[in-house]
Design a protein around this motif. Structure first.
Motif, short mmCIF file in Angstrom:
data_model
loop_
_atom_site.label_atom_id
_atom_site.label_comp_id
_atom_site.label_asym_id
_atom_site.label_seq_id
_atom_site.Cartn_x
_atom_site.Cartn_y
_atom_site.Cartn_z
N GLY A 281 34.10 28.62 41.69
CA GLY A 281 33.62 27.43 40.98
C GLY A 281 33.92 27.48 39.50
N GLY A 282 35.07 28.00 39.12
CA GLY A 282 35.45 28.04 37.71
C GLY A 282 34.53 28.96 36.92
N PHE A 283 34.16 28.51 35.72
CA PHE A 283 33.29 29.33 34.87
C PHE A 283 31.86 29.36 35.38
N GLY A 284 31.58 28.63 36.47
CA GLY A 284 30.26 28.63 37.07
C GLY A 284 29.99 29.88 37.87
N ASP B 205 44.26 30.88 38.53
CA ASP B 205 45.29 30.07 37.88
C ASP B 205 45.97 30.86 36.76
N PRO B 206 47.26 30.62 36.55
CA PRO B 206 48.00 31.32 35.49
C PRO B 206 47.79 30.66 34.13
N ASP B 207 46.53 30.59 33.71
CA ASP B 207 46.20 30.01 32.40
C ASP B 207 45.06 30.81 31.77
N PHE B 208 44.64 30.40 30.59
CA PHE B 208 43.59 31.12 29.86
C PHE B 208 42.31 31.23 30.68
N ALA B 209 41.87 30.12 31.26
CA ALA B 209 40.63 30.11 32.03
C ALA B 209 40.74 31.04 33.25
N GLY B 210 41.86 30.98 33.94
CA GLY B 210 42.07 31.83 35.11
C GLY B 210 42.03 33.30 34.75
N GLU B 211 42.65 33.65 33.64
CA GLU B 211 42.64 35.06 33.20
C GLU B 211 41.23 35.51 32.80
N LYS B 212 40.49 34.61 32.18
CA LYS B 212 39.11 34.95 31.78
C LYS B 212 38.25 35.20 33.02
N ILE B 213 38.38 34.34 34.02
CA ILE B 213 37.63 34.51 35.27
C ILE B 213 38.04 35.81 35.94
N ARG B 214 39.32 36.10 35.96
CA ARG B 214 39.84 37.35 36.55
C ARG B 214 39.21 38.57 35.86
N ALA C 229 36.83 41.41 37.51
CA ALA C 229 37.29 42.80 37.46
C ALA C 229 36.27 43.71 36.77
N LYS C 230 35.58 43.19 35.78
CA LYS C 230 34.58 43.97 35.05
C LYS C 230 33.37 44.26 35.93
N ARG C 231 33.01 43.31 36.79
CA ARG C 231 31.79 43.45 37.60
C ARG C 231 32.03 44.02 39.00
N VAL C 232 33.28 43.95 39.48
CA VAL C 232 33.59 44.42 40.84
C VAL C 232 34.78 45.39 40.76
#
Length: 181
Positions: free
Chosen positions: A29-32, A55-64, A68-71
């Motif tokens: 759900g995106g940043f949700g 997604d290969p964009d800023f938002a996608g990398e932030k979600i990634r 990665a930090k939590r799992v």
């Protein structure tokens, strides 16, 4: 079928991945992205492994990065901006099935046989469908097993795709029945 659970940003991404491969898919759900979603991803990682395809964009990398930090120990699949672009929009939902398959193969996804341990008769027998308390029981059992709430059909799919054993299922049912009393 892909062994790992694929984590994507949204519903359109789920559709694109399912068009390309047979896999269990979680949309954040995106940043949700919240604690409940992270809990499902952790459970998926523990049971089957996780591949993140954002997604290969800023938002996608932030979600990634958040995931990665939590799992720990997740795999990453990538598409390029060019592969995910359509009419000025960039996202996994725009990628071709071939592109998604290549990205998952590059992430070293594993293939497993489709599992059919559970079926609709099991849900009927245990009061998880066709009963006036079925929705609440599926919700409680999904929470107990760490696979989340879903309708009957999706619940069967998750039980099978997450590798839930019959013993785990019965034990979790016993625990929620104790809580109901």
């Amino acid at each position: 079928m892909i062994k790992e659970v694929i984590v994507v940003e949204g519903r359109d991404d789920v559709t694109a991945v399912k068009r390309a491969v047979d896999a269990e898919v979680i949309a954040v759900g995106g940043f949700g992205i919240n604690a409940k979603v992270i809990g499902r991803i952790k459970e998926a990682q523990k049971r089957q492994g996780v591949i993140v395809l954002t997604d290969p964009d800023f938002a996608g990398e932030k979600i990634r990065r958040i995931i990665a930090k939590r799992v720990p120990g997740i795999k990453h699949a990538y598409i390029t901006q060019k592969e995910g672009s359509k009419d000025g929009d960039i996202g996994v939902e725009n990628a071709s099935p071939e592109t998604i398959i290549r990205a998952l193969q590059s992430a070293k996804c594993e293939i497993k046989d489709k599992r059919e341990e559970f079926n609709v008769q099991d849900l009927i027998f245990f009061g998880l469908t066709g009963d006036n308390k079925a929705k609440e029981r599926r919700e409680a059992l999904g929470r107990e097993l760490g696979i989340g709430y879903s309708n009957s059909s999706q619940f069967i799919t998750r039980l099978n795709n997450y590798g839930i054993t019959r013993e785990e299922f019965i034990e979790a049912l016993k625990r929620i029945e104790i809580g109901e009393k």
